[in-house]
Structures are given as structure tokens and as C-alpha cells.
Design a protein around this motif. Structure first.
Motif, PDB file in Angstrom:
ATOM      1  N   ASN A  77      41.767  21.134  55.190  1.00  0.00           N
ATOM      2  CA  ASN A  77      40.801  21.430  55.986  1.00  0.00           C
ATOM      3  C   ASN A  77      39.939  22.286  56.336  1.00  0.00           C
ATOM      4  O   ASN A  77      39.653  23.166  57.163  1.00  0.00           O
ATOM      5  N   VAL A  78      39.680  22.954  54.898  1.00  0.00           N
ATOM      6  CA  VAL A  78      38.870  24.228  54.795  1.00  0.00           C
ATOM      7  C   VAL A  78      37.291  23.841  53.912  1.00  0.00           C
ATOM      8  O   VAL A  78      36.686  24.808  53.814  1.00  0.00           O
ATOM      9  N   TRP A  79      37.115  22.732  53.586  1.00  0.00           N
ATOM     10  CA  TRP A  79      36.204  22.609  52.541  1.00  0.00           C
ATOM     11  C   TRP A  79      34.726  22.661  53.538  1.00  0.00           C
ATOM     12  O   TRP A  79      33.820  23.273  52.933  1.00  0.00           O
ATOM     13  N   GLU A  80      34.844  22.631  54.889  1.00  0.00           N
ATOM     14  CA  GLU A  80      33.729  23.142  55.749  1.00  0.00           C
ATOM     15  C   GLU A  80      33.130  24.557  55.537  1.00  0.00           C
ATOM     16  O   GLU A  80      32.168  24.851  55.853  1.00  0.00           O
ATOM     17  N   ALA A  81      34.173  25.319  55.229  1.00  0.00           N
ATOM     18  CA  ALA A  81      33.785  26.839  54.801  1.00  0.00           C
ATOM     19  C   ALA A  81      33.093  26.721  53.891  1.00  0.00           C
ATOM     20  O   ALA A  81      32.090  27.871  54.030  1.00  0.00           O
ATOM     21  N   VAL A  82      32.913  25.992  52.601  1.00  0.00           N
ATOM     22  CA  VAL A  82      32.303  25.972  51.507  1.00  0.00           C
ATOM     23  C   VAL A  82      31.020  25.252  51.863  1.00  0.00           C
ATOM     24  O   VAL A  82      30.012  25.778  51.326  1.00  0.00           O
ATOM     25  N   MET A 112      39.614  21.126  43.040  1.00  0.00           N
ATOM     26  CA  MET A 112      39.639  22.200  44.107  1.00  0.00           C
ATOM     27  C   MET A 112      39.017  21.684  45.451  1.00  0.00           C
ATOM     28  O   MET A 112      39.353  21.790  46.589  1.00  0.00           O
ATOM     29  N   LYS A 113      37.742  20.668  45.447  1.00  0.00           N
ATOM     30  CA  LYS A 113      37.218  20.208  46.418  1.00  0.00           C
ATOM     31  C   LYS A 113      38.122  19.315  47.218  1.00  0.00           C
ATOM     32  O   LYS A 113      38.220  19.559  48.588  1.00  0.00           O
ATOM     33  N   VAL A 114      39.119  18.578  46.806  1.00  0.00           N
ATOM     34  CA  VAL A 114      40.085  17.692  47.201  1.00  0.00           C
ATOM     35  C   VAL A 114      41.013  18.633  47.789  1.00  0.00           C
ATOM     36  O   VAL A 114      41.427  18.512  49.051  1.00  0.00           O
ATOM     37  N   TYR A 115      41.612  19.727  47.060  1.00  0.00           N
ATOM     38  CA  TYR A 115      42.426  20.343  47.837  1.00  0.00           C
ATOM     39  C   TYR A 115      41.990  21.271  49.008  1.00  0.00           C
ATOM     40  O   TYR A 115      42.874  21.438  50.141  1.00  0.00           O
ATOM     41  N   ASP A 154      37.465  30.312  56.410  1.00  0.00           N
ATOM     42  CA  ASP A 154      37.021  30.676  55.440  1.00  0.00           C
ATOM     43  C   ASP A 154      37.864  31.699  54.590  1.00  0.00           C
ATOM     44  O   ASP A 154      37.761  31.429  53.443  1.00  0.00           O
ATOM     45  N   LYS A 155      38.711  32.475  55.249  1.00  0.00           N
ATOM     46  CA  LYS A 155      39.554  33.380  54.253  1.00  0.00           C
ATOM     47  C   LYS A 155      40.380  32.402  53.694  1.00  0.00           C
ATOM     48  O   LYS A 155      40.968  32.541  52.402  1.00  0.00           O
ATOM     49  N   ARG A 156      41.041  31.201  54.321  1.00  0.00           N
ATOM     50  CA  ARG A 156      42.154  30.331  53.724  1.00  0.00           C
ATOM     51  C   ARG A 156      41.462  29.809  52.221  1.00  0.00           C
ATOM     52  O   ARG A 156      41.837  29.654  51.287  1.00  0.00           O
ATOM     53  N   ALA A 157      39.992  29.311  52.275  1.00  0.00           N
ATOM     54  CA  ALA A 157      39.213  28.718  51.363  1.00  0.00           C
ATOM     55  C   ALA A 157      39.174  29.885  49.994  1.00  0.00           C
ATOM     56  O   ALA A 157      39.376  29.370  49.154  1.00  0.00           O
ATOM     57  N   MET A 158      38.742  31.106  50.561  1.00  0.00           N
ATOM     58  CA  MET A 158      38.569  32.218  49.777  1.00  0.00           C
ATOM     59  C   MET A 158      39.746  32.558  48.996  1.00  0.00           C
ATOM     60  O   MET A 158      39.839  32.446  47.693  1.00  0.00           O
ATOM     61  N   THR A 159      41.066  32.255  49.843  1.00  0.00           N
ATOM     62  CA  THR A 159      42.243  32.515  48.984  1.00  0.00           C
ATOM     63  C   THR A 159      42.676  31.488  47.929  1.00  0.00           C
ATOM     64  O   THR A 159      43.078  31.689  46.986  1.00  0.00           O
ATOM     65  N   MET A 160      42.331  30.330  48.261  1.00  0.00           N
ATOM     66  CA  MET A 160      42.891  29.276  47.554  1.00  0.00           C
ATOM     67  C   MET A 160      41.970  29.090  46.140  1.00  0.00           C
ATOM     68  O   MET A 160      42.256  29.018  45.056  1.00  0.00           O
ATOM     69  N   ILE A 161      40.729  29.541  46.427  1.00  0.00           N
ATOM     70  CA  ILE A 161      39.806  29.577  45.343  1.00  0.00           C
ATOM     71  C   ILE A 161      40.191  30.881  44.326  1.00  0.00           C
ATOM     72  O   ILE A 161      40.070  30.607  43.246  1.00  0.00           O
ATOM     73  N   TYR A 162      40.256  31.827  44.936  1.00  0.00           N
ATOM     74  CA  TYR A 162      40.702  33.010  44.177  1.00  0.00           C
ATOM     75  C   TYR A 162      41.744  33.070  43.315  1.00  0.00           C
ATOM     76  O   TYR A 162      42.134  33.652  42.402  1.00  0.00           O
ATOM     77  N   GLN A 163      42.758  32.086  43.785  1.00  0.00           N
ATOM     78  CA  GLN A 163      43.946  32.035  43.177  1.00  0.00           C
ATOM     79  C   GLN A 163      43.989  31.513  41.637  1.00  0.00           C
ATOM     80  O   GLN A 163      44.696  31.797  40.796  1.00  0.00           O
ATOM     81  N   GLU A 164      42.890  30.754  41.489  1.00  0.00           N
ATOM     82  CA  GLU A 164      42.667  30.059  40.326  1.00  0.00           C
ATOM     83  C   GLU A 164      41.465  30.264  39.502  1.00  0.00           C
ATOM     84  O   GLU A 164      40.884  29.486  38.630  1.00  0.00           O
ATOM     85  N   ILE A 165      40.881  31.590  39.619  1.00  0.00           N
ATOM     86  CA  ILE A 165      39.809  31.946  38.739  1.00  0.00           C
ATOM     87  C   ILE A 165      40.399  33.300  38.070  1.00  0.00           C
ATOM     88  O   ILE A 165      41.325  33.978  38.410  1.00  0.00           O
ATOM     89  N   LEU A 211      51.001  22.160  47.113  1.00  0.00           N
ATOM     90  CA  LEU A 211      50.134  21.945  45.823  1.00  0.00           C
ATOM     91  C   LEU A 211      49.756  23.096  44.899  1.00  0.00           C
ATOM     92  O   LEU A 211      49.698  24.142  45.074  1.00  0.00           O
ATOM     93  N   SER A 212      49.606  22.576  43.675  1.00  0.00           N
ATOM     94  CA  SER A 212      49.395  23.131  42.576  1.00  0.00           C
ATOM     95  C   SER A 212      48.184  23.376  42.253  1.00  0.00           C
ATOM     96  O   SER A 212      47.263  22.402  41.791  1.00  0.00           O
ATOM     97  N   TYR A 213      47.280  24.493  42.261  1.00  0.00           N
ATOM     98  CA  TYR A 213      45.812  24.515  42.125  1.00  0.00           C
ATOM     99  C   TYR A 213      45.830  24.619  40.490  1.00  0.00           C
ATOM    100  O   TYR A 213      46.420  25.070  39.947  1.00  0.00           O
TER     101      TYR A 213
END
Length: 190
Positions: A39-44, A31-34, A58-69, A14-16
């Protein structure tokens, strides 16, 4: 079989979306859908706020979020250590910037409304200045229609244009008249 489905998730690639100053709402929805897809939305946003959050999720969710800010935003978030802390901070920062943008647009609109052409000012110079204001306001996401600008031009010109502005207002259709037509008529009079 479970292993093969995990392999397929990784192959999707997936391309964020990149968070910008103007796309927070769309970015957050995507991002919520991604995050849900991985399966990491529950970390948020955990279903049970008292339940511990799995560190790997949590680390996976953080990684995904941090990639696109942006790096600038990343540095502002440095003290937050979980996805649950980062997500609302991004929202507050982004919507706060949105409020500032709207305030700035309203200020520019008020200044735009107060613009008047001086008696000694050239029509071309005034129209160039007016178009600059319109461009700034539009760049902030506010819309200014053609007929609004046409009416502003007619209100802003000095009394030496009174005859032509009166004629345009009485006999022209200000609802369909273009900025170019109004400026052309004023220039012919000038």
C-alpha cells in the motif's frame, strides 16, 4: 482484526528483485506489485497529484526501492528525496543504459560485418576472432543465428578458399550447416 492482517503482511517476507543493467522492465513490474502489496505505490504514482503524500508511505516506498538498486545508482539518486522523484529517475537511467547497449550492439554488428580474413591469417585465428565478436554481440542481448555466422564466414574468407566456399554454397544446405562443419571444410581445404 486489522492488526492481525498487518502482522500477516509482515510475515510474508517478500524478496525484492535486484535491479541490474539488463532487467529494468521486469524489475519495474515486480517492484510496482510489491509497492502496491504494501500500500505504498501511491507514494510513487499518486491518484491525485495535488494530494499530499503520507511521509510514512513515502519512506517505506523509498526503503523498498533502495534495497534493490546498486550503490552506484543510489549515489546518482542522492538529491532526490521522494519515491515520486526516484522512480522516474531510475527509469531514465536504466532505459538510457539500455539505449547505449543497443547502440553498442549495432556498432559491434557493423564492425562484425566488415571483418575479413587476411590472406596470411590462419583460419583458426580468424575464427577465434569472429567468435569473439559474436560473443560480445550476444552478451549485449542481440541474437546472431548460426546460419548468419556461417554465411559471414563464407563471405569473409580470402580467394584461396573460393573453390570450397563455392562448393559449400552450391551443394551444402547453408540453412542447416553448422559453424563447426563450415570451419572443418575450410580447414580441410587449407
Amino acid at each position: 482484526m486489522a492488526d492481525s492482517s498487518k502482522g500477516k503482511d509482515r510475515q510474508i517476507g517478500l524478496s525484492y528483485p535486484m535491479l541490474t543493467k539488463i532487467n529494468y522492465t521486469a524489475w519495474a513490474m515486480k517492484m510496482k506489485v510489491y509497492l502496491q502489496a504494501y500500500n505504498v505505490w501511491e507514494a510513487v504514482e499518486p491518484k491525485d497529484p495535488k494530494a499530499p503524500i503520507e511521509d510514512k508511505a513515502d519512506k517505506r516506498a523509498m526503503t523498498m526501492i533502495y534495497q534493490e538498486i546498486s550503490e552506484e545508482l543510489l549515489l546518482k539518486l542522492a538529491e532526490r528525496t521522494t519515491a515520486k522523484q526516484v522512480w522516474p529517475a531510475i527509469k531514465t537511467t536504466s532505459l538510457g543504459a539500455d539505449r547505449v547497449k543497443k547502440f553498442k550492439a549495432q556498432t559491434l554488428k557493423a564492425e562484425f560485418e566488415s571483418l575479413k580474413m587476411n590472406e596470411t591469417e590462419q583460419l583458426d585465428d580468424f575464427c577465434f576472432k569472429l567468435n569473439g565478436w559474436v560473443a560480445k554481440i550476444r552478451a549485449l542481448g542481440e541474437s546472431i543465428g548460426e546460419k548468419y555466422v556461417v554465411k559471414k564466414i563464407l563471405r569473409a574468407v580470402p580467394t584461396k578458399f573460393l573453390q570450397i566456399t563455392s562448393t559449400l554454397e552450391q551443394f551444402g544446405n547453408l540453412e542447416t550447416m553448422s559453424i563447426v562443419e563450415v570451419i572443418g571444410s575450410l580447414k580441410a581445404h587449407e
